[in-house]
Design a protein around this motif. Structure first.
Motif, PDB file in Angstrom:
ATOM      1  N   ASN A  35      80.015  32.627 -11.495  1.00 26.26           N
ATOM      2  CA  ASN A  35      79.570  33.402 -12.289  1.00 26.26           C
ATOM      3  C   ASN A  35      80.140  33.880 -13.471  1.00 26.26           C
ATOM      4  OD1 ASN A  35      77.087  34.209 -11.010  1.00 26.26           O
ATOM      5  ND2 ASN A  35      77.519  36.429 -10.851  1.00 26.26           N
ATOM      6  N   VAL A  36      81.570  34.156 -13.382  1.00 26.92           N
ATOM      7  CA  VAL A  36      82.407  34.316 -14.505  1.00 26.92           C
ATOM      8  C   VAL A  36      82.500  33.168 -15.613  1.00 26.92           C
ATOM      9  CG1 VAL A  36      84.708  34.821 -15.402  1.00 26.92           C
ATOM     10  CG2 VAL A  36      83.911  35.947 -13.179  1.00 26.92           C
ATOM     11  N   ILE A  37      82.378  32.058 -15.176  1.00 23.92           N
ATOM     12  CA  ILE A  37      82.343  30.937 -15.842  1.00 23.92           C
ATOM     13  C   ILE A  37      81.159  30.785 -16.780  1.00 23.92           C
ATOM     14  CG2 ILE A  37      82.539  28.325 -16.288  1.00 23.92           C
ATOM     15  CD1 ILE A  37      84.711  28.230 -14.005  1.00 23.92           C
ATOM     16  N   LYS A  51      72.624  38.273 -23.642  1.00 22.92           N
ATOM     17  CA  LYS A  51      74.073  39.022 -23.570  1.00 22.92           C
ATOM     18  C   LYS A  51      74.409  39.916 -22.620  1.00 22.92           C
ATOM     19  CE  LYS A  51      74.990  37.650 -28.287  1.00 22.92           C
ATOM     20  NZ  LYS A  51      75.755  38.103 -29.627  1.00 22.92           N
ATOM     21  N   THR A  52      73.642  40.744 -22.203  1.00 23.51           N
ATOM     22  CA  THR A  52      73.450  42.041 -21.073  1.00 23.51           C
ATOM     23  C   THR A  52      73.670  41.132 -20.076  1.00 23.51           C
ATOM     24  OG1 THR A  52      72.337  43.354 -22.510  1.00 23.51           O
ATOM     25  CG2 THR A  52      72.456  43.902 -20.467  1.00 23.51           C
ATOM     26  N   LEU A  53      73.071  40.168 -19.710  1.00 24.72           N
ATOM     27  CA  LEU A  53      72.776  39.392 -18.473  1.00 24.72           C
ATOM     28  C   LEU A  53      74.256  38.569 -18.363  1.00 24.72           C
ATOM     29  CD1 LEU A  53      71.282  38.302 -15.903  1.00 24.72           C
ATOM     30  CD2 LEU A  53      70.314  36.466 -17.163  1.00 24.72           C
ATOM     31  N   ILE A  58      79.358  38.522 -15.444  1.00 23.26           N
ATOM     32  CA  ILE A  58      80.943  38.464 -15.535  1.00 23.26           C
ATOM     33  C   ILE A  58      81.564  39.827 -14.629  1.00 23.26           C
ATOM     34  CG2 ILE A  58      83.178  39.138 -16.801  1.00 23.26           C
ATOM     35  CD1 ILE A  58      81.470  37.178 -19.140  1.00 23.26           C
ATOM     36  N   ILE A  59      80.845  40.831 -14.747  1.00 18.51           N
ATOM     37  CA  ILE A  59      81.138  41.880 -14.020  1.00 18.51           C
ATOM     38  C   ILE A  59      81.117  41.727 -12.634  1.00 18.51           C
ATOM     39  CG2 ILE A  59      80.580  44.297 -13.498  1.00 18.51           C
ATOM     40  CD1 ILE A  59      80.037  44.806 -16.504  1.00 18.51           C
ATOM     41  N   ALA A  64      83.153  40.207  -7.271  1.00 26.17           N
ATOM     42  CA  ALA A  64      82.855  39.465  -5.985  1.00 26.17           C
ATOM     43  C   ALA A  64      84.319  38.867  -5.457  1.00 26.17           C
ATOM     44  CB  ALA A  64      82.159  37.949  -6.386  1.00 26.17           C
ATOM     45  N   VAL A  65      85.376  38.779  -6.525  1.00 25.58           N
ATOM     46  CA  VAL A  65      86.624  38.506  -6.006  1.00 25.58           C
ATOM     47  C   VAL A  65      87.165  39.498  -5.382  1.00 25.58           C
ATOM     48  CG1 VAL A  65      89.102  38.036  -6.983  1.00 25.58           C
ATOM     49  CG2 VAL A  65      87.187  37.184  -8.099  1.00 25.58           C
TER      50      VAL A  65
END
Length: 129
Positions: A35-37, A51-53, A58-59, A64-65
């Motif tokens: 997700n972050v990548i 961009k919002t998506l 990222i959030i 999740a971590v």
């Protein structure tokens, strides 16, 4: 002395964690990384919705971590949070597919579905009680 016994107790709890929980935890970490990548690489896309998506991806990847680390302790709130977060990740992947029309994004639904399935197993539920 008391601090040492608490540390040993926590270490004992972690060693008793069922394999199914470790597997779900690893899948959450993997989904978080993806997700972050994916969010960082797609951040350059044109359009406010995209961009919002990307920021949401990222959030929720960072969240999740945190949730995956909560699975180290056998409390039901960590399990419930992991299931809810997996549902959110599924919804994000469906929205990604709708926005970018890329089947690769839809394939990202598989990890959270497996997490939900494994955390609902009787072995995982027994450990989280």
């Amino acid at each position: 002395m008391k601090l040492k016994s608490v540390h040993l107790h926590n270490k004992g709890i972690r060693s008793m964690k069922p394999t199914v929980v470790r597997f779900a935890q690893a899948l959450i970490y993997l989904a978080a990384i993806l997700n972050v990548i994916n969010g960082v690489f797609s951040l350059g896309s044109a359009g406010m919705v995209k961009k919002t998506l990307c920021i949401a991806m990222i959030i929720f990847g960072v969240a999740a971590v945190y949730i995956a680390t909560c699975l180290n302790n056998p409390n039901a709130s960590g399990r419930n949070a992991a299931i809810v977060l997996s549902g959110i990740l599924i919804a994000l992947r469906i929205v990604e597919f709708a926005v970018w029309h890329n089947i690769g994004f839809l394939l990202g639904v598989i990890l959270p579905i497996i997490v939900i399935w494994r955390l609902n197993s009787s072995e995982a539920r027994a450990w989280f009680r």
